[in-house]
Design an enzyme around this catalytic site. Structure first.
Site, PDB file in Angstrom:
ATOM      1  N   ASP A  69     -61.830 -57.709  12.750  1.00  0.00           N
ATOM      2  CA  ASP A  69     -61.884 -56.305  12.380  1.00  0.00           C
ATOM      3  C   ASP A  69     -61.708 -55.428  13.618  1.00  0.00           C
ATOM      4  O   ASP A  69     -62.617 -55.301  14.434  1.00  0.00           O
ATOM      5  CB  ASP A  69     -63.223 -56.011  11.700  1.00  0.00           C
ATOM      6  N   TYR A  74     -48.453 -36.410   0.611  1.00  0.00           N
ATOM      7  CA  TYR A  74     -48.534 -37.065   1.915  1.00  0.00           C
ATOM      8  C   TYR A  74     -48.951 -36.069   3.003  1.00  0.00           C
ATOM      9  O   TYR A  74     -50.115 -36.007   3.373  1.00  0.00           O
ATOM     10  CB  TYR A  74     -47.223 -37.777   2.272  1.00  0.00           C
ATOM     11  N   SER A 121     -49.468 -57.566  13.501  1.00  0.00           N
ATOM     12  CA  SER A 121     -48.939 -58.704  12.744  1.00  0.00           C
ATOM     13  C   SER A 121     -47.884 -58.384  11.701  1.00  0.00           C
ATOM     14  O   SER A 121     -47.212 -59.295  11.199  1.00  0.00           O
ATOM     15  CB  SER A 121     -50.094 -59.453  12.071  1.00  0.00           C
ATOM     16  N   PHE A 133     -55.926 -58.613  11.439  1.00  0.00           N
ATOM     17  CA  PHE A 133     -56.974 -59.047  10.512  1.00  0.00           C
ATOM     18  C   PHE A 133     -56.266 -59.774   9.376  1.00  0.00           C
ATOM     19  O   PHE A 133     -55.918 -59.181   8.363  1.00  0.00           O
ATOM     20  CB  PHE A 133     -57.760 -57.844  10.002  1.00  0.00           C
ATOM     21  N   ALA A 182     -53.323 -49.947   9.817  1.00  0.00           N
ATOM     22  CA  ALA A 182     -53.284 -49.383   8.464  1.00  0.00           C
ATOM     23  C   ALA A 182     -54.271 -50.199   7.637  1.00  0.00           C
ATOM     24  O   ALA A 182     -54.067 -51.391   7.414  1.00  0.00           O
ATOM     25  CB  ALA A 182     -51.885 -49.477   7.872  1.00  0.00           C
TER      26      ALA A 182
END
EC number: 1.3.1.44
Length: 393
Positions: A110, A233, A49, A73, A139
């Site tokens: 989920d 990172y 999305s 979600f 993510a």
């Protein structure tokens, strides 16, 4: 209702339905302009999305003419607050897909759960039979595993504390930020959420249900970044999770002779997640400036279009020694990084607007939520409660 952006540091709590629709339409127009390619025809996108997942769904549909199922979600509007941007993006995508005669359905829930996996399998069996591509672009801040344990991801170092310059997004000033080392359990939690365990669960479940076509392709997205950000990172908790993701691709390839798994290492881009990382927004803003001057800057849709057209669906995909497709090749070129580091050393509050592209950073940030798009009348009343077509059926 007239919708305006409400921003607190790196979070925008509103989204504009018309702006999100316009943003999706522009991405579709870009892909159409690049032309069609021979690629997958039935695609599952897990995390469909926003960001790279949305760009992947758009590219699969409008470059490959693929039927797509998207898992997300997102929250709808309750009439008082707006829906999340991913909700409005999915409305736009499904409506534009329908206009173009393309199958598009979505499942909101989920993606870590068995329930959603079973719903996806049922939909594939009923509507598509099988899928020939699975894109994994999740993510999330936390994950609940089958035994009920809730795992949380964290952005920490795995060694000593790391202190560096950073951009204070509240006032665009240069400050110093320190990222602390991970505490007990935080590294494990981050790997559980952001690593490859759930990707493997998806592939095992889909394969076991017989809904993957022969020679199916699956791609998961990752990021490495420059040596400047390694402590927080690549060598930090998130980077360790991404290493686990890479190893998972190897495991999928070893376990299943009829599946080809890839990691695509993508370019640094403004996302809801990256905006929250200390030090990184300043690097992004400088990088944007350098790459735009050199004519190599890409957003999500440009990255994924290039992945499909030039890197993945070619006779023999080019990978690095770990089997990863390097979409960050332009970002990490010596020419770009040498200039970025020169600017990094010299940047101050007084010259940050000159040495970085703060305006471009903020434009990307606002456009994620449907704001600051030319041609959208933001003074006009809009309906907050719009339905995702496939969820109404």
């Amino acid at each position: 209702m007239i919708v305006e952006p409400k921003v607190r540091e790196f979070i925008c709590t509103t989204a504009h339905p018309t702006g999100c629709y316009e943003n999706v339409k522009r991405q579709i127009a870009y892909v159409k302009d690049k032309g069609t390619i021979e690629g997958p025809k039935r695609v599952l996108v897990i995390g469909a999305s926003t960001g790279y997942g949305l760009a992947s769904r758009i590219t699969a549909a409008f470059a490959c003419q693929a039927s797509t199922i998207g898992v997300m979600f997102e929250k709808p509007s309750n009439g008082k607050r707006t829906a999340t941007p991913g909700w409005y993006n999915t409305v736009a995508f499904e409506k534009e897909a329908e206009k173009n005669g393309l199958y598009a359905k979505s499942i909101n829930g989920d993606a870590f759960s068995l329930e959603v996996k079973e719903k996806v399998i049922e939909m594939i069996k009923e509507d598509l039979g099988q899928v020939d591509m699975v894109i994994y672009s999740l993510a999330a801040p936390r994950r609940t595993t089958a035994d009920g344990t809730v795992w949380a991801s964290s952005l920490k170092t795995t060694g000593e504390a790391f202190t560096e310059k950073s951009l204070d997004l509240r006032n665009n000033t240069i400050v110093t930020k320190t990222v602390e080392p991970a505490k007990d359990g935080e590294l494990e939690g981050t790997i559980k959420v952001m690593g490859g365990e759930d990707w493997m669960d998806w592939m095992d479940t889909l394969h076991g249900a017989g809904v993957l076509s022969e020679n199916a392709v699956t791609v998961a997205y990752s990021y490495i970044g420059p040596k400047l950000t390694y402590p927080i990172y690549y060598d930090g908790t998130i980077g360790q999770a991404k290493r686990h993701l890479t190893k998972t691709a190897e495991k999928i390839n070893e376990k299943y002779s009829d599946i080809k798994a890839y990691i695509s290492v993508n370019k640094a881009l403004v996302t809801q997640a990256s905006a929250a990382i200390p030090i990184v927004p300043l690097y992004f803003a400088i990088l944007y400036k350098v790459m735009k001057v050199q004519g190599t800057h890409e957003g999500c849709i440009e990255q994924i279009s290039r992945l499909f057209h030039e890197k993945l669906f070619v006779e023999k995909p080019v990978t690095d020694e770990q089997g990863r497709i390097r979409m960050d090749d332009w970002e990490l070129s010596d020419e770009v990084q040498d200039k970025v580091m020169e600017c990094w050393k010299n940047v101050t509050t007084e010259n940050v607007a000159e040495l970085s592209d703060i305006d471009g950073y903020w434009q990307d940030f606002y456009q994620m939520f449907g704001f600051h798009l030319d041609g959208v009348d933001y003074a006009k009343d809009v309906d907050l409660e719009v339905a995702i077509p496939s969820l109404e059926k």
